[in-house]
Design an enzyme around this catalytic site. Structure first.
Site, PDB file in Angstrom:
ATOM      1  N   SER A  32       0.801  -1.221   0.000  1.00 16.38           N
ATOM      2  CA  SER A  32       0.000   0.000   0.000  1.00 16.38           C
ATOM      3  C   SER A  32       0.839   1.277   0.000  1.00 16.38           C
ATOM      4  CB  SER A  32      -0.963  -0.038   1.185  1.00 16.38           C
ATOM      5  OG  SER A  32      -1.839   1.044   1.137  1.00 16.38           O
ATOM      6  N   HIS A  33       0.729   2.053   1.065  1.00 15.92           N
ATOM      7  CA  HIS A  33       1.379   3.361   1.141  1.00 15.92           C
ATOM      8  C   HIS A  33       2.774   3.265   1.744  1.00 15.92           C
ATOM      9  CE1 HIS A  33      -0.856   2.173   4.615  1.00 15.92           C
ATOM     10  NE2 HIS A  33      -0.023   2.873   5.353  1.00 15.92           N
ATOM     11  N   LYS A  72     -11.355   0.303  -0.869  1.00  9.84           N
ATOM     12  CA  LYS A  72     -11.411   1.747  -1.011  1.00  9.84           C
ATOM     13  C   LYS A  72     -10.805   2.104  -2.364  1.00  9.84           C
ATOM     14  CE  LYS A  72      -7.382   2.110   2.013  1.00  9.84           C
ATOM     15  NZ  LYS A  72      -7.254   1.201   3.143  1.00  9.84           N
ATOM     16  N   ASP A  80      -2.190   6.646  -3.351  1.00 10.72           N
ATOM     17  CA  ASP A  80      -1.049   5.973  -2.723  1.00 10.72           C
ATOM     18  C   ASP A  80      -0.455   4.884  -3.617  1.00 10.72           C
ATOM     19  OD1 ASP A  80      -3.139   4.156  -2.501  1.00 10.72           O
ATOM     20  OD2 ASP A  80      -2.343   3.299  -0.650  1.00 10.72           O
ATOM     21  N   ASP A  88      -0.831   1.683  -4.081  1.00 10.71           N
ATOM     22  CA  ASP A  88      -1.686   0.742  -4.809  1.00 10.71           C
ATOM     23  C   ASP A  88      -3.017   1.348  -5.247  1.00 10.71           C
ATOM     24  OD1 ASP A  88      -2.447   0.922  -2.126  1.00 10.71           O
ATOM     25  OD2 ASP A  88      -3.396  -1.043  -2.155  1.00 10.71           O
ATOM     26  N   ASP A  95      -5.579   2.862  -3.641  1.00 12.32           N
ATOM     27  CA  ASP A  95      -6.856   2.816  -2.931  1.00 12.32           C
ATOM     28  C   ASP A  95      -7.074   4.019  -2.014  1.00 12.32           C
ATOM     29  OD1 ASP A  95      -5.002   2.003  -1.084  1.00 12.32           O
ATOM     30  OD2 ASP A  95      -6.035   0.145  -0.504  1.00 12.32           O
ATOM     31  N   ARG A  96      -6.015   4.768  -1.719  1.00 15.57           N
ATOM     32  CA  ARG A  96      -6.199   5.953  -0.863  1.00 15.57           C
ATOM     33  C   ARG A  96      -6.352   7.213  -1.702  1.00 15.57           C
ATOM     34  NH1 ARG A  96      -2.660   5.624   4.625  1.00 15.57           N
ATOM     35  NH2 ARG A  96      -3.321   3.539   5.199  1.00 15.57           N
TER      36      ARG A  96
HETATM   37  C1  G1P Z   1      -3.840   1.611   8.340  1.00 16.94           C
HETATM   38  C2  G1P Z   1      -5.001   2.555   8.495  1.00 16.94           C
HETATM   39  C3  G1P Z   1      -6.298   1.834   8.211  1.00 16.94           C
HETATM   40  C4  G1P Z   1      -6.238   1.206   6.820  1.00 16.94           C
HETATM   41  C5  G1P Z   1      -4.997   0.341   6.694  1.00 16.94           C
HETATM   42  C6  G1P Z   1      -4.820  -0.209   5.293  1.00 16.94           C
HETATM   43  O1  G1P Z   1      -3.952   0.540   9.249  1.00 16.94           O
HETATM   44  O2  G1P Z   1      -5.027   3.112   9.784  1.00 16.94           O
HETATM   45  O3  G1P Z   1      -7.358   2.742   8.311  1.00 16.94           O
HETATM   46  O4  G1P Z   1      -7.373   0.422   6.587  1.00 16.94           O
HETATM   47  O5  G1P Z   1      -3.841   1.091   7.038  1.00 16.94           O
HETATM   48  O6  G1P Z   1      -4.686   0.811   4.342  1.00 16.94           O
HETATM   49  P1  G1P Z   1      -3.166   0.505  10.661  1.00 16.94           P
HETATM   50  O7  G1P Z   1      -1.713   0.664  10.344  1.00 16.94           O
HETATM   51  O8  G1P Z   1      -3.669   1.663  11.446  1.00 16.94           O
HETATM   52  O9  G1P Z   1      -3.524  -0.825  11.253  1.00 16.94           O
HETATM   53 ZN    ZN Z   2      -3.252   1.484  -0.280  1.00 18.21          ZN
END
Ligand code: G1P
Ligand code: ZN
Length: 543
Positions: free
Chosen positions: A113-114, A376, A277, A279, A281-282
């Site tokens: 992801s990010h 998302k 981000d 991938d 989704d954000r």
């Molecule tokens: C974090 C974000 C959460 C999101 C997840 C995946 O998770 O807080 O809202 O769904 O990334 O993108 P966390 O690291 O807080 O468990």
């Molecule tokens: Zn992501």
């Protein structure tokens, strides 16, 4: 080409977190690491024989190698077919869409992801179920159990498959179909939004800047925003995905998307800015001279989604993760919509979406989405914003002022303490948990505690219960603090502290959030003992 069985032994710590298994890339590249986990996925989903899967990822370092391994393992275990995005690329929402429209047995998404990418950074693998959403906890628990028992895995020995050419091929009896990663997703967006209205907006001189942060949304945004909707070439920046995201941190928030923030606060700022981000989704939404928090964005979308054709009939209901601000609840109450509060993580929205109870949901961590897929969706949120603006013809800053004066403003911020020693973070949470019953009635920084508890969620659709989902302290007058440990980090623990206060006086709605929340922030330290337990006096990131 030969199918072989390789002996292995369980590897510790292959427990999927908030969103799949995330580890340092070097860990994933270690002997048998990926293979053990993939074999455990097959076990956790009742075998892959005869199934069709979707496969793609965000293009980060090791994405291409991991794709080859997964394809060879799927073939060895008798999968019927794998649909792969060209060059093993698929944004997470596009993968979710493909899983759904091709009626597959699910899919594997390669992404952290990010989190940054590269040999010294992070990698991840996640399984999505046939509804297109992240596997729920019963499935991830089965996968984890299987990682603890794996003794061998099956794999086909072969040359690399050329994933750059669209079309069909076979691998040891399994069909591989390589598809354009963008086409089906773009077609879906066209069914939801009034592309003509957005074209009209962009033709009227409305300027937009979309920052793909060197990640997977580059090709999607170019195709949709520039080619289909007519935004001038160059409106999409950092559009070429790179294995290390240009050395950056592909997380769309004011810290990591600073380049976009600077552009949007400059004298010649465009009208609308957005970023996504790693991938895809954000999303982050910025107007000229104004940053819109994800919680506010969710509330604005809930209030105005009916202006887009895909939501013209109105929303079925809405949902937010527990730490997300309650700005959404205010809109839901005004519109008579059901509003659900779920634990952090998109997987908890799946049942509500599948059951038709909600059609819009979101998280404070820059995630917004609807029932069009089961993830998302960053670009979707950008298009919904653009569709709304095309109808209202209002500047983002004006839209926010109008929204707050109608519904009130929930000041909101999240403070992250990263890389905290795991023991210290756990002690902080355990200590706070033990004191929860004593907190109501006590006063901290002038705020009186009304309730204090640990969030547990009873899924109204399948009756499953998820405990230990964050500690929440609510104050008289509407302020709130939530404490949670991240489930996505790869080093030590990350303590997240979510801070919120409510303002109903229009004269006080344009303050800086950190300033407006200063009493809540000091109460958070007093109550949680953040400095005392972690030795930190300041968070690493404030969003
Ligand atoms: C974090 C974000 C959460 C999101 C997840 C995946 O998770 O807080 O809202 O769904 O990334 O993108 P966390 O690291 O807080 O468990
Ligand atoms: Zn992501």
């Amino acid at each position: 080409m030969q199918r072989i069985t390789v002996q292995t032994t369980p590897i510790e710590g292959q427990k999927p977190g908030t969103s799949g298994l995330r580890k340092k890339t070097r860990v994933f590249m270690g002997a048998h690491y990926l293979e053990n986990f993939v074999q455990a996925i097959w076990a956790g989903i009742g075998g892959v024989a005869g199934k069709t899967l979707v496969l793609g990822g965000d293009g980060r370092y090791f994405n291409d190698r991991a794709a080859q391994v997964i394809l060879r393992m799927a073939a060895a275990s008798g999968a019927k077919k794998v649909i792969v995005g060209q060059n093993a690329l698929l944004s997470t929402p596009a993968a979710s869409n493909l899983i759904r429209i091709r009626k597959t047995g699910g899919g594997i998404i390669m992404s952290a992801s990010h989190n940054p990418g590269g040999p010294e950074e992070d990698f991840g693998v996640k399984f999505n179920t046939p509804n297109g959403g992240p596997a729920p906890e019963d499935v991830t628990n089965r996968i984890f159990e299987a990682t603890r028992q794996v003794t061998s895995y099956d794999i086909v020995e072969t040359q690399d498959i050329d994933l750059s050419r669209l079309g069909a091929m076979r691998l040891a009896g399994m069909e591989i179909e390589i598809v354009d990663p963008v086409a089906d997703y773009a077609a879906l967006m066209e069914t939801l939004f009034d592309f003509d209205a957005i074209r009209g907006l962009l033709a009227s001189g409305f300027r937009l800047r979309f920052d793909a942060m060197h990640a997977v949304t580059g090709p999607y945004a170019k195709a949709i925003l520039e080619e289909k909707l007519g935004a001038p070439a160059g409106s999409v920046v950092n559009a070429v995905p790179s294995p290390d995201f240009g050395g950056g941190h592909p997380d769309p928030n004011p810290i990591w998307a600073k380049e976009l923030m600077d552009a949007m606060f400059a004298a010649d700022a465009p009208d609308f800015g957005a970023a996504s981000d790693g991938d895809g989704d954000r999303n982050m939404i910025v107007g000229r001279g104004i940053y819109v928090t994800p919680s506010d964005s969710l509330a604005v979308l809930a209030a105005n989604a009916h202006l887009a054709p895909g939501y013209a009939a109105g929303l079925k209901g809405v949902a937010r993760s527990m730490p997300t601000s309650r700005a959404l609840d205010r809109v839901a109450a005004a519109k008579g919509l059901d509003c659900y509060e779920t634990p952090t993580g998109w997987k908890f929205f799946g049942n509500l979406l599948d059951a038709g109870r909600v059609s819009l949901c979101g998280e404070e961590s820059a995630g917004t989405g609807s029932d069009h897929v089961r993830e998302k969706d960053g670009l979707w949120a950008v298009l919904l914003w653009l569709n709304i603006i095309a109808v209202k013809r209002q500047a983002v800053a004006d839209m926010m002022t109008v929204h707050w004066s109608e519904f009130g403003r929930n000041y909101y911020s999240r403070h992250d303490y990263e890389g905290v020693e795991t023991d210290k973070a756990n002690t902080l949470v355990d200590d706070l948990r033990a004191r929860l019953a004593d907190l109501p009635g006590k006063v901290f920084s002038g705020l009186t505690v009304e309730t204090a508890d640990e969030f547990a969620y009873d899924d109204p659709v399948d009756g499953s219960r998820s405990e230990n989902q964050g500690i929440r302290v609510a104050f008289e007058g509407g302020a709130r603090i939530v404490y949670r440990l991240s489930g996505t980090g790869t080093v030590g623990a990350t303590l997240r502290v979510y801070l919120e206060d409510v303002e109903s006086d229009p004269a006080k709605m344009h303050r800086d959030a950190q300033e407006a929340l200063s009493a809540v922030i000091s109460a958070a330290d007093e109550i949680g003992g953040i400095t005392r337990f972690t030795g930190r006096s300041e968070p690493d990131v404030r969003t």
